[in-house]
Write an enzyme that holds these catalytic residues in place. Structure first.
Site, PDB file in Angstrom:
ATOM      1  N   LYS A 181       0.815  -1.202   0.000  1.00 26.18           N
ATOM      2  CA  LYS A 181       0.000   0.000   0.000  1.00 26.18           C
ATOM      3  C   LYS A 181       0.861   1.270   0.000  1.00 26.18           C
ATOM      4  O   LYS A 181       0.638   2.177  -0.798  1.00 26.18           O
ATOM      5  CB  LYS A 181      -0.854  -0.014   1.268  1.00 26.18           C
ATOM      6  CG  LYS A 181      -2.216   0.516   1.089  1.00 26.18           C
ATOM      7  CD  LYS A 181      -3.079   0.178   2.300  1.00 26.18           C
ATOM      8  CE  LYS A 181      -2.285   0.140   3.587  1.00 26.18           C
ATOM      9  NZ  LYS A 181      -2.909   0.824   4.693  1.00 26.18           N
ATOM     10  N   ARG A 204     -12.080   3.196   9.290  1.00 32.01           N
ATOM     11  CA  ARG A 204     -12.006   1.813   9.766  1.00 32.01           C
ATOM     12  C   ARG A 204     -13.355   1.278  10.204  1.00 32.01           C
ATOM     13  O   ARG A 204     -13.497   0.081  10.425  1.00 32.01           O
ATOM     14  CB  ARG A 204     -11.032   1.716  10.945  1.00 32.01           C
ATOM     15  CG  ARG A 204      -9.578   1.872  10.534  1.00 32.01           C
ATOM     16  CD  ARG A 204      -8.688   1.524  11.702  1.00 32.01           C
ATOM     17  NE  ARG A 204      -7.324   1.993  11.478  1.00 32.01           N
ATOM     18  CZ  ARG A 204      -6.393   1.297  10.853  1.00 32.01           C
ATOM     19  NH1 ARG A 204      -6.679   0.101  10.382  1.00 32.01           N
ATOM     20  NH2 ARG A 204      -5.194   1.807  10.699  1.00 32.01           N
ATOM     21  N   ARG A 250      10.499  -9.294   4.872  1.00 33.94           N
ATOM     22  CA  ARG A 250      10.682  -7.927   5.336  1.00 33.94           C
ATOM     23  C   ARG A 250      11.221  -7.934   6.767  1.00 33.94           C
ATOM     24  O   ARG A 250      12.104  -7.152   7.117  1.00 33.94           O
ATOM     25  CB  ARG A 250       9.333  -7.196   5.290  1.00 33.94           C
ATOM     26  CG  ARG A 250       9.426  -5.724   5.516  1.00 33.94           C
ATOM     27  CD  ARG A 250       8.142  -5.031   5.098  1.00 33.94           C
ATOM     28  NE  ARG A 250       7.192  -4.941   6.199  1.00 33.94           N
ATOM     29  CZ  ARG A 250       5.977  -4.374   6.091  1.00 33.94           C
ATOM     30  NH1 ARG A 250       5.566  -3.900   4.932  1.00 33.94           N
ATOM     31  NH2 ARG A 250       5.174  -4.318   7.137  1.00 33.94           N
ATOM     32  N   ARG A 277      11.750  -5.303  12.031  1.00 34.66           N
ATOM     33  CA  ARG A 277      10.451  -5.056  12.683  1.00 34.66           C
ATOM     34  C   ARG A 277       9.995  -6.334  13.358  1.00 34.66           C
ATOM     35  O   ARG A 277       9.798  -7.353  12.705  1.00 34.66           O
ATOM     36  CB  ARG A 277       9.403  -4.622  11.638  1.00 34.66           C
ATOM     37  CG  ARG A 277       9.318  -3.135  11.478  1.00 34.66           C
ATOM     38  CD  ARG A 277       8.325  -2.766  10.403  1.00 34.66           C
ATOM     39  NE  ARG A 277       6.930  -3.000  10.837  1.00 34.66           N
ATOM     40  CZ  ARG A 277       5.896  -2.443  10.213  1.00 34.66           C
ATOM     41  NH1 ARG A 277       6.080  -1.649   9.169  1.00 34.66           N
ATOM     42  NH2 ARG A 277       4.673  -2.683  10.627  1.00 34.66           N
ATOM     43  N   ARG A 336      -2.569 -10.617  12.262  1.00 39.01           N
ATOM     44  CA  ARG A 336      -2.773  -9.271  11.719  1.00 39.01           C
ATOM     45  C   ARG A 336      -3.585  -9.332  10.428  1.00 39.01           C
ATOM     46  O   ARG A 336      -4.440  -8.480  10.172  1.00 39.01           O
ATOM     47  CB  ARG A 336      -1.425  -8.584  11.467  1.00 39.01           C
ATOM     48  CG  ARG A 336      -0.865  -7.927  12.725  1.00 39.01           C
ATOM     49  CD  ARG A 336       0.600  -7.580  12.596  1.00 39.01           C
ATOM     50  NE  ARG A 336       0.892  -6.695  11.470  1.00 39.01           N
ATOM     51  CZ  ARG A 336       2.050  -6.693  10.817  1.00 39.01           C
ATOM     52  NH1 ARG A 336       3.016  -7.515  11.164  1.00 39.01           N
ATOM     53  NH2 ARG A 336       2.235  -5.866   9.826  1.00 39.01           N
TER      54      ARG A 336
END
Ligand code: IMP
Ligand code: MG
Length: 369
Positions: free
Chosen positions: A193, A268, A307, A313, A325
């Protein structure tokens, strides 16, 4: 939104508000005129609906008549003169109340005064349902005023645009801003995104509004809204929608020259989606489409684990956390998919492929909006 001929209009004054205003005017006039039997004079065509509702609500005996504004060609065929015609009744000694749908420049009102100058009426009162104070150039007294409105063209409740719109029970206002393209961008974590938003923003001169960034910016800079948001977060509460919307509004205001916006991370919930629609409408604009990047779960898991290896992360390192998630994302966005589908604005775009391929797919959707 509504289209009449070539122009777009947006809802402006609801039928209930008009009804209340008419009732108020009736009350004021009835009280002033006591037991007199007035002659109400409507100016056609625009005032037909107002006059009809007004006299139905008028509590005492009264007479009703109409005069009409007609265009004549002036001495030179270029000057168009507007004359009021149709006043055939003898109004000597009567109390006359002119019922106007709208007073704009006051030209029509000047014509009203001109034709009544030689009538020996007892009193001539002017009542208007709508009034544009900034456009009014005359100094005839307006005895009764319904609703003051800005100098923008309206239709409905008797008023027309080139013949259309008179029949509408509520009033609409002309949309004046240039067309913007506003997108809501969705995608599960790892769908790309952020990357795509960067490209779209360049290609279409859009401003990318990521709610996360907006929050962080406001909190870091200790803006009033930032501090307000923080006060909720510190208590472990969700930031109320109106605070978030106010922050987004401030971002939109800062970028009035943009061709449009990409909303990312918002809305949301249904309530937020509705609030966003309202915000856009206040800007004479709209959300044109919700674009969801669609990527298969297994591909996402693989991408995010990759990633995680390079970015460090921690939320990208654990496969269970990643899967959670993704599940969360689908749970939360299902309602929004429904919300935008119901408006015919949902566009799913295949998010598997090279960055350029995906940008091309997105562009195809946007170009067709
Ligand atoms: P004025 O003579 O400039 O005061 O304007 C009054 C007349 O202009 C009204 O009777 C309407 O016919 C027309 N008019 C003014 N403003 C509007 C509007 O916003 N919508 C539709 N007609 C309007
Ligand atoms: Mg009129």
């Amino acid at each position: 939104m509504m289209k009449l001929h070539d122009l777009e209009f947006k809802p402006f004054i609801k039928a209930e508000e008009i009804e209340k205003t008419v009732a108020r005017l009736v009350g004021e006039i009835a009280e002033d005129l006591k037991d007199e039997v007035p002659v109400f004079v409507g100016i056609l065509n625009g005032s037909f609906m107002f006059v009809s509702d007004f006299v139905k609500a008028y509590p005492k005996p009264c007479e009703v008549t109409f005069i009409k504004l007609a265009s004549y060609e002036g001495v030179k065929s270029t000057d168009d003169i507007q004359r009021l015609i149709g006043l055939t009744q003898d109004l000597t000694g009567r109390t006359v109340v002119v019922l106007e749908d709208i007073i704009d420049s006051g030209k029509t009102l000047a014509e009203v005064h001109r034709i009544f100058k030689n009538e020996r009426v007892k009193a001539l009162k002017i009542a208007t349902l709508f009034y544009k104070p900034e456009a009014y150039k005359k100094d005839f007294k307006l005895h009764y005023v319904g609703i003051e409105i800005p100098t923008k063209f309206i239709v409905g409740y008797g008023l027309d645009y080139n013949g259309l719109g008179r029949d509408l029970p509520e009033v609409y206002q002309l949309k004046t801003t240039q067309h913007m393209t506003n997108l809501v961008l969705f995608g599960p974590p790892g769908a790309g995104k952020g990357t795509q938003a960067e490209f779209l923003k360049e290609k279409y001169n859009l401003v990318h509004i990521s709610t996360g960034d907006v929050f962080r910016y406001n909190i870091k800079n200790e803006t009033a809204l930032g501090m307000l948001a923080k006060s909720f977060m510190d208590k472990g509460q969700l930031v109320p929608d109106h605070v978030t919307i106010d922050m987004l509004n401030a971002e939109v205001e800062k970028n009035t020259d943009a061709n449009g916006f990409i909303f990312d991370g918002f809305p949301r919930t249904n309530a937020q989606a509705e609030a966003l629609d309202k915000l856009m409408e206040e800007k004479d604009s709209q959300i044109d489409g919700m674009i969801a990047l669609e990527v298969d779960d297994e591909v996402l898991v693989k991408r995010l684990l990759e990633r995680g290896k390079t970015s460090g992360r921690t939320d990208d390192a654990d496969e269970n956390i990643i899967r959670n998630r993704i599940t969360e994302y689908y749970k939360k966005t299902a309602i929004l998919k429904e919300f935008y589908s119901a408006q015919d604005k949902f566009y799913g775009v295949d998010g598997v492929g090279s960055i350029e391929e995906i940008t091309q797919r997105l562009s195809k959707v946007i170009d067709a909006l």
